[in-house]
Write a protein that holds these residues in place. Structure first.
Motif, PDB file in Angstrom:
ATOM      1  N   TRP A 169      47.998 139.459  56.130  1.00  7.34           N
ATOM      2  CA  TRP A 169      48.630 140.103  57.289  1.00  7.34           C
ATOM      3  C   TRP A 169      50.099 140.419  56.995  1.00  7.34           C
ATOM      4  N   SER A 170      50.791 139.496  56.329  1.00  6.14           N
ATOM      5  CA  SER A 170      52.190 139.755  55.963  1.00  6.14           C
ATOM      6  C   SER A 170      52.303 140.952  55.027  1.00  6.14           C
ATOM      7  N   ASP A 171      51.377 141.035  54.061  1.00  8.16           N
ATOM      8  CA  ASP A 171      51.378 142.161  53.127  1.00  8.16           C
ATOM      9  C   ASP A 171      51.137 143.475  53.861  1.00  8.16           C
ATOM     10  N   PRO A 211      74.128 135.347  45.808  1.00 10.19           N
ATOM     11  CA  PRO A 211      72.997 135.245  46.731  1.00 10.19           C
ATOM     12  C   PRO A 211      72.082 136.460  46.695  1.00 10.19           C
ATOM     13  N   SER A 212      70.844 136.239  47.162  1.00  8.54           N
ATOM     14  CA  SER A 212      69.898 137.330  47.337  1.00  8.54           C
ATOM     15  C   SER A 212      70.394 138.256  48.439  1.00  8.54           C
ATOM     16  N   VAL A 213      70.146 139.554  48.261  1.00 13.31           N
ATOM     17  CA  VAL A 213      70.639 140.519  49.240  1.00 13.31           C
ATOM     18  C   VAL A 213      69.533 141.445  49.745  1.00 13.31           C
ATOM     19  N   ASP A 214      68.272 141.200  49.369  1.00 10.78           N
ATOM     20  CA  ASP A 214      67.213 142.124  49.749  1.00 10.78           C
ATOM     21  C   ASP A 214      65.957 141.375  50.167  1.00 10.78           C
ATOM     22  N   ASN A 215      64.955 142.135  50.572  1.00 11.65           N
ATOM     23  CA  ASN A 215      63.673 141.566  51.009  1.00 11.65           C
ATOM     24  C   ASN A 215      62.618 141.892  49.969  1.00 11.65           C
ATOM     25  N   GLY A 216      62.207 140.904  49.215  1.00  8.18           N
ATOM     26  CA  GLY A 216      61.301 141.138  48.103  1.00  8.18           C
ATOM     27  C   GLY A 216      59.947 141.663  48.527  1.00  8.18           C
ATOM     28  N   LEU A 217      59.390 141.142  49.610  1.00  8.72           N
ATOM     29  CA  LEU A 217      58.055 141.572  50.037  1.00  8.72           C
ATOM     30  C   LEU A 217      58.061 143.038  50.437  1.00  8.72           C
ATOM     31  N   ASN A 218      59.069 143.461  51.207  1.00 11.51           N
ATOM     32  CA  ASN A 218      59.141 144.864  51.607  1.00 11.51           C
ATOM     33  C   ASN A 218      59.314 145.779  50.400  1.00 11.51           C
ATOM     34  N   GLY A 249      50.571 140.341  44.355  1.00 12.05           N
ATOM     35  CA  GLY A 249      51.558 140.022  45.368  1.00 12.05           C
ATOM     36  C   GLY A 249      52.622 139.021  44.972  1.00 12.05           C
ATOM     37  N   GLN A 250      53.154 139.145  43.785  1.00  8.55           N
ATOM     38  CA  GLN A 250      54.272 138.290  43.351  1.00  8.55           C
ATOM     39  C   GLN A 250      55.574 139.049  43.591  1.00  8.55           C
ATOM     40  N   TRP A 251      55.967 139.035  44.867  1.00  9.66           N
ATOM     41  CA  TRP A 251      57.035 139.902  45.356  1.00  9.66           C
ATOM     42  C   TRP A 251      58.412 139.562  44.812  1.00  9.66           C
ATOM     43  N   GLN A 252      58.580 138.368  44.231  1.00  9.71           N
ATOM     44  CA  GLN A 252      59.888 138.047  43.634  1.00  9.71           C
ATOM     45  C   GLN A 252      60.243 139.027  42.516  1.00  9.71           C
ATOM     46  N   ARG A 253      59.224 139.624  41.894  1.00 12.45           N
ATOM     47  CA  ARG A 253      59.469 140.602  40.834  1.00 12.45           C
ATOM     48  C   ARG A 253      60.165 141.865  41.350  1.00 12.45           C
ATOM     49  N   SER A 254      60.203 142.039  42.667  1.00 13.25           N
ATOM     50  CA  SER A 254      60.875 143.204  43.239  1.00 13.25           C
ATOM     51  C   SER A 254      62.267 142.874  43.764  1.00 13.25           C
ATOM     52  N   GLN A 255      62.722 141.641  43.625  1.00 13.86           N
ATOM     53  CA  GLN A 255      64.041 141.253  44.120  1.00 13.86           C
ATOM     54  C   GLN A 255      65.101 141.421  43.041  1.00 13.86           C
TER      55      GLN A 255
END
Length: 432
Positions: free
Chosen positions: A48-50, A348-355, A158-164
């Motif tokens: 559902w999150s995806d 620090p992180s500045v974005d949303n990896g899942l999006n 769905g390893q969204w950290q790869r997009s951060q």
């Protein structure tokens, strides 16, 4: 292509007999102005999150949902209806896949279903966003690689950290060589929120649940609430515990940072030290060591406590002669060895990896440039297999050695765990 990806593609070829990697299906061309029609299979948690992240892209529309729990299905259909989105509902994912107007599917089912659903989706001509870990065994992972290549579908894991961005920046720093020789990489997950799972008796199947379909290829057992929905993660029939739940995220970056392929040996020690008598099967405490030529990668997990290394509940530490880079979902920093380099304050992180991960999937569906995927199936399968190696070392109680040429272990007990056991008439797909 780095050595780890080449290695896993060789694994897929060796392990999946008869797989033809040359055949491709005709692709439905999707113009930039076209809508991408999505179906989602398994919508209780990350599925559902995806889907929610995908719907933030204006070219995406959801047209179908599937779940074997009618309670979940009805709830999600109602939530979409409140947004004036009307969708079809399915209990059987195969019926959803028969809809030729659907371009892509999200697979958020329990781990033991990922392989069957992904291979069926690719065979049906759908692009796929599949949750991690991609498979529940090394053989399943190789099968999924072969299916993607056989049918030439876009498959994002769905390893969204790869997009951060901050993860990428940290790895670029590791690759710069400023840390000096890195001899040890630590990755860990200390999950204080995970408490004991009380033993409960078997019970009738809840109304609206197709339990037979939920089990699928897993061994038939009486229904037990502890094995259902979220807690399925802690049972070998369906998943691999924290190692495959969090380990695939964190060890993935250990491998990227070290440009690692497969280890020479693996050893693991742990058990149910915190909650010896609770209902879970997988270890609540575990230390795993992967041996490479000039360095080791170490995994640590512990439930019920938050006191992880460097004061963090989770992370990856690249320990070099000049300093240590510590990376987690919140940011990264460098802790210097005295007199050898300058400290780098936490970035620090500045974005949303899942999006961002969902957007990357959508962009590649349109472009068909598979090399632009942030986590293609070869990458997701490699790290899932790596995590499975750690679990196999734990379950055999042995130091095990990987034979790169034969793509198996030198130990017969370990090789028995290369494939997940299939039951109830299901068989691991033959891709050919």
């Amino acid at each position: 292509m780095n050595n780890s990806r080449r290695s896993f593609i060789r694994s897929a070829s060796a392990l999946v007999a008869g797989a033809s990697l040359l055949h491709t299906l005709p692709l439905r061309a999707i113009a930039p102005s076209d809508k991408i029609r999505i179906g989602a299979i398994g919508i209780n948690g990350m599925g559902w999150s995806d889907l929610t992240a995908l719907l933030k892209n204006p070219e995406v529309e959801v047209v179908a949902l599937c779940d074997v729990d009618k309670n979940v299905l009805d709830k999600r259909i109602a939530e979409l209806a409140k947004q004036n989105i009307n969708v079809k509902g399915y209990a059987d994912y195969r019926k959803l896949l028969e809809d030729k107007s659907i371009d892509a599917v999200v697979i958020g089912s329990p781990d033991h279903w990922h392989c069957l659903m992904m291979t069926d989706a690719c065979s049906a001509g759908k692009d796929v966003y599949v949750e991690k870990p991609v498979g529940n065994s090394i053989i399943e992972c190789a099968t999924m690689v072969a299916a993607q290549q056989r049918y030439n579908r876009v498959v994002q894991v769905g390893q969204w950290q790869r997009s951060q961005q901050h993860f990428r920046d940290a790895i670029n720093f590791v690759h710069s060589g400023q840390l000096g020789q890195v001899r040890l990489v630590k990755a860990w997950a200390y999950m204080g929120w995970m408490k004991s799972i009380p033993v409960v008796p078997d019970s009738p199947v809840p109304a609206g649940v197709d339990y037979k379909s939920w089990l699928g290829p897993a061994e038939t057992r009486p229904f037990n609430a502890n094995r259902f929905h979220f807690n399925f993660r802690w049972y070998w029939d369906y998943a691999g515990g924290l190692m495959t739940d969090w380990g695939v995220h964190l060890l993935d970056y250990a491998l990227i940072g070290m440009k690692s392929s497969n280890p020479k040996s693996i050893m693991a020690a742990g058990g149910k030290f915190a909650y010896p008598d609770d209902a879970a099967q997988t270890p609540d405490t575990l230390t795993t060591v992967y041996e490479f030529d000039n360095y080791n990668i170490q995994w640590e997990q512990a439930t019920g406590i938050d006191g992880g290394p460097y004061g963090r509940t989770h992370g990856i530490a690249f320990i070099g002669n000049n300093g240590t880079l510590v990376l987690d979902r919140g940011g990264w920093e460098v802790i210097p060895e005295k007199g050898k380099m300058e400290a780098i304050a936490r970035k620090p992180s500045v974005d949303n990896g899942l999006n961002l991960h969902a957007k990357n999937f959508v962009e590649v569906i349109k472009s068909r440039k598979m090399s632009d995927l942030n986590c293609p199936i070869t990458a997701g399968a490699h790290i899932a297999s790596f995590a499975q190696m750690g679990n196999i070392a734990f379950r055999t109680g042995k130091k095990i050695y990987w034979n790169e040429g034969k793509q198996n272990f030198t130990d017969s007990d370990a090789n028995k765990l290369l494939a997940a056991a299939y039951h109830n008439g299901y068989k691991i797909p033959k891709i050919g």
